[in-house]
Design a protein around this motif. Structure first.
Motif, PDB file in Angstrom:
ATOM      1  N   HIS A 103       0.835  -1.201   0.000  1.00 54.86           N
ATOM      2  CA  HIS A 103       0.000   0.000   0.000  1.00 54.86           C
ATOM      3  C   HIS A 103       0.875   1.258   0.000  1.00 54.86           C
ATOM      4  O   HIS A 103       1.822   1.363   0.767  1.00 54.86           O
ATOM      5  CB  HIS A 103      -0.916   0.000   1.227  1.00 54.86           C
ATOM      6  CG  HIS A 103      -1.565   1.310   1.482  1.00 54.86           C
ATOM      7  ND1 HIS A 103      -2.423   1.911   0.586  1.00 54.86           N
ATOM      8  CD2 HIS A 103      -1.480   2.151   2.539  1.00 54.86           C
ATOM      9  CE1 HIS A 103      -2.836   3.060   1.085  1.00 54.86           C
ATOM     10  NE2 HIS A 103      -2.275   3.228   2.268  1.00 54.86           N
TER      11      HIS A 103
ATOM     12  N   TYR B 246      -7.727   4.410  -2.774  1.00 55.07           N
ATOM     13  CA  TYR B 246      -7.437   3.050  -2.322  1.00 55.07           C
ATOM     14  C   TYR B 246      -7.842   2.015  -3.378  1.00 55.07           C
ATOM     15  O   TYR B 246      -7.104   1.084  -3.663  1.00 55.07           O
ATOM     16  CB  TYR B 246      -8.188   2.743  -1.023  1.00 55.07           C
ATOM     17  CG  TYR B 246      -7.787   3.600   0.144  1.00 55.07           C
ATOM     18  CD1 TYR B 246      -6.524   3.517   0.704  1.00 55.07           C
ATOM     19  CD2 TYR B 246      -8.695   4.500   0.704  1.00 55.07           C
ATOM     20  CE1 TYR B 246      -6.157   4.297   1.794  1.00 55.07           C
ATOM     21  CE2 TYR B 246      -8.345   5.285   1.794  1.00 55.07           C
ATOM     22  CZ  TYR B 246      -7.077   5.183   2.332  1.00 55.07           C
ATOM     23  OH  TYR B 246      -6.732   5.955   3.400  1.00 55.07           O
ATOM     24  N   GLY B 247      -9.025   2.179  -3.952  1.00 56.72           N
ATOM     25  CA  GLY B 247      -9.534   1.216  -4.921  1.00 56.72           C
ATOM     26  C   GLY B 247      -8.746   1.193  -6.221  1.00 56.72           C
ATOM     27  O   GLY B 247      -8.416   0.133  -6.742  1.00 56.72           O
TER      28      GLY B 247
ATOM     29  N   ALA C 107      -5.488  -0.495  -5.705  1.00 55.38           N
ATOM     30  CA  ALA C 107      -5.610  -1.954  -5.712  1.00 55.38           C
ATOM     31  C   ALA C 107      -5.673  -2.481  -7.144  1.00 55.38           C
ATOM     32  O   ALA C 107      -4.980  -3.444  -7.493  1.00 55.38           O
ATOM     33  CB  ALA C 107      -6.843  -2.393  -4.931  1.00 55.38           C
TER      34      ALA C 107
ATOM     35  N   LYS D 271     -15.497  -0.948  -4.026  1.00 55.52           N
ATOM     36  CA  LYS D 271     -15.240  -0.269  -2.754  1.00 55.52           C
ATOM     37  C   LYS D 271     -16.464  -0.415  -1.861  1.00 55.52           C
ATOM     38  O   LYS D 271     -17.609  -0.409  -2.328  1.00 55.52           O
ATOM     39  CB  LYS D 271     -14.877   1.190  -2.979  1.00 55.52           C
ATOM     40  CG  LYS D 271     -15.878   2.004  -3.786  1.00 55.52           C
ATOM     41  CD  LYS D 271     -15.321   3.370  -4.142  1.00 55.52           C
ATOM     42  CE  LYS D 271     -16.239   4.082  -5.131  1.00 55.52           C
ATOM     43  NZ  LYS D 271     -15.648   5.338  -5.601  1.00 55.52           N
TER      44      LYS D 271
ATOM     45  N   TYR E 255     -12.641  -1.923  11.099  1.00 54.36           N
ATOM     46  CA  TYR E 255     -11.626  -1.773  10.060  1.00 54.36           C
ATOM     47  C   TYR E 255     -11.275  -0.306   9.888  1.00 54.36           C
ATOM     48  O   TYR E 255     -12.050   0.574  10.253  1.00 54.36           O
ATOM     49  CB  TYR E 255     -12.145  -2.304   8.719  1.00 54.36           C
ATOM     50  CG  TYR E 255     -12.426  -3.773   8.671  1.00 54.36           C
ATOM     51  CD1 TYR E 255     -11.418  -4.711   8.866  1.00 54.36           C
ATOM     52  CD2 TYR E 255     -13.705  -4.249   8.401  1.00 54.36           C
ATOM     53  CE1 TYR E 255     -11.674  -6.072   8.792  1.00 54.36           C
ATOM     54  CE2 TYR E 255     -13.968  -5.605   8.330  1.00 54.36           C
ATOM     55  CZ  TYR E 255     -12.952  -6.514   8.530  1.00 54.36           C
ATOM     56  OH  TYR E 255     -13.201  -7.858   8.464  1.00 54.36           O
TER      57      TYR E 255
ATOM     58  N   GLY F 272      -9.608   0.107   4.119  1.00 58.29           N
ATOM     59  CA  GLY F 272      -9.492  -1.327   4.356  1.00 58.29           C
ATOM     60  C   GLY F 272     -10.789  -1.894   4.899  1.00 58.29           C
ATOM     61  O   GLY F 272     -10.821  -2.992   5.452  1.00 58.29           O
TER      62      GLY F 272
ATOM     63  N   SER G 158     -13.876  -3.861   4.932  1.00 57.79           N
ATOM     64  CA  SER G 158     -14.413  -5.007   4.205  1.00 57.79           C
ATOM     65  C   SER G 158     -15.887  -5.174   4.560  1.00 57.79           C
ATOM     66  O   SER G 158     -16.266  -4.930   5.708  1.00 57.79           O
ATOM     67  CB  SER G 158     -13.652  -6.283   4.584  1.00 57.79           C
ATOM     68  OG  SER G 158     -14.203  -7.402   3.911  1.00 57.79           O
TER      69      SER G 158
ATOM     70  N   SER H 161     -12.265  -5.334  -0.417  1.00 53.50           N
ATOM     71  CA  SER H 161     -11.223  -5.258   0.593  1.00 53.50           C
ATOM     72  C   SER H 161     -11.257  -6.496   1.483  1.00 53.50           C
ATOM     73  O   SER H 161     -12.314  -6.954   1.896  1.00 53.50           O
ATOM     74  CB  SER H 161     -11.391  -4.013   1.458  1.00 53.50           C
ATOM     75  OG  SER H 161     -10.423  -4.024   2.495  1.00 53.50           O
TER      76      SER H 161
ATOM     77  N   ARG I 270      -5.658  -2.245   4.352  1.00 55.45           N
ATOM     78  CA  ARG I 270      -5.123  -1.607   3.150  1.00 55.45           C
ATOM     79  C   ARG I 270      -4.055  -2.517   2.557  1.00 55.45           C
ATOM     80  O   ARG I 270      -3.220  -3.050   3.279  1.00 55.45           O
ATOM     81  CB  ARG I 270      -4.522  -0.250   3.508  1.00 55.45           C
ATOM     82  CG  ARG I 270      -5.547   0.737   3.994  1.00 55.45           C
ATOM     83  CD  ARG I 270      -4.903   2.001   4.507  1.00 55.45           C
ATOM     84  NE  ARG I 270      -5.904   2.876   5.103  1.00 55.45           N
ATOM     85  CZ  ARG I 270      -5.642   3.768   6.023  1.00 55.45           C
ATOM     86  NH1 ARG I 270      -4.397   3.942   6.466  1.00 55.45           N
ATOM     87  NH2 ARG I 270      -6.599   4.516   6.520  1.00 55.45           N
TER      88      ARG I 270
ATOM     89  N   GLU J 202      -6.721  -7.636  -0.702  1.00 55.32           N
ATOM     90  CA  GLU J 202      -8.006  -7.807  -1.386  1.00 55.32           C
ATOM     91  C   GLU J 202      -8.426  -9.267  -1.374  1.00 55.32           C
ATOM     92  O   GLU J 202      -7.590 -10.171  -1.385  1.00 55.32           O
ATOM     93  CB  GLU J 202      -7.897  -7.343  -2.849  1.00 55.32           C
ATOM     94  CG  GLU J 202      -7.638  -5.870  -3.031  1.00 55.32           C
ATOM     95  CD  GLU J 202      -8.869  -5.025  -2.787  1.00 55.32           C
ATOM     96  OE1 GLU J 202      -9.921  -5.292  -3.400  1.00 55.32           O
ATOM     97  OE2 GLU J 202      -8.765  -4.088  -1.968  1.00 55.32           O
TER      98      GLU J 202
END
Length: 165
Positions: free
Chosen positions: A32, A39-40, A43, A56, A105, A109, A111, A136, A140, A143
């Motif tokens: 990360h 973030y997405g 990934a 996300k 979380y 990150g 989920s 997620s 972070r 996946e």
């Protein structure tokens, strides 16, 4: 009610839930970068996956109740469509601190799986266009890849069009 302990060697509560439910999945880790603006998208880039397959998890307040809206990373969450899918009059994004406290979380990150208390969940219908999607895994840079139908089943989620470009 006591929460079941996570099996030793399991990365996150999200993975522990998938294992407990017997859901077929794979996990993907990447380094990360805190400076990345999304973030997405980070990934998707790091894993070499089409961003439309990376989803996300967004925490909202629907008439005061927390819920999840899960949409592809290139899209925005349509709060009116989500409110309608949840049978609520109004939806707004939850403050990050509240989302973190209620799910267990950290932002980036979060989920939809293995959170402290189960939230009602709506998955964008576009997920069903793919054999597998990424969400997620609970931190972070981590996946989980699984079939959209398995995610719906694991979460007892609704499926509706809640994303917009």
């Amino acid at each position: 009610m006591a929460r079941a302990k996570r099996p030793s060697g399991v990365a996150t509560p999200a993975v522990a839930e998938l294992l407990r439910l017997g859901v077929s999945h794979s996990t993907h880790s990447y380094e990360h970068d805190p400076a990345h603006p999304s973030y997405g998208l980070e990934a998707a880039e790091a894993l070499g996956v089409d961003p439309s397959r990376v989803f996300k998890t967004l925490v909202v307040q629907a008439d005061g109740e927390l819920a999840f809206g899960i949409v592809p990373v290139p899209c925005r969450l349509d709060l009116k469509a989500l409110a309608s899918a949840l049978g609520a009059k109004r939806c707004e994004m939850a403050p990050p601190e509240l989302a973190e406290r209620r799910t267990g979380y950290v932002t980036g990150g979060i989920s939809p799986l293995g959170q402290r208390s189960r939230l009602r969940t709506v998955l964008d219908a576009s997920a069903l266009e793919h054999g597998t999607i990424h969400v997620s895994g609970g931190r972070r840079g981590f996946e989980v890849e699984l079939a959209p139908a398995d995610l719906v089943h694991a979460l007892t989620a609704f499926v509706s069009v809640i994303a917009r470009d």
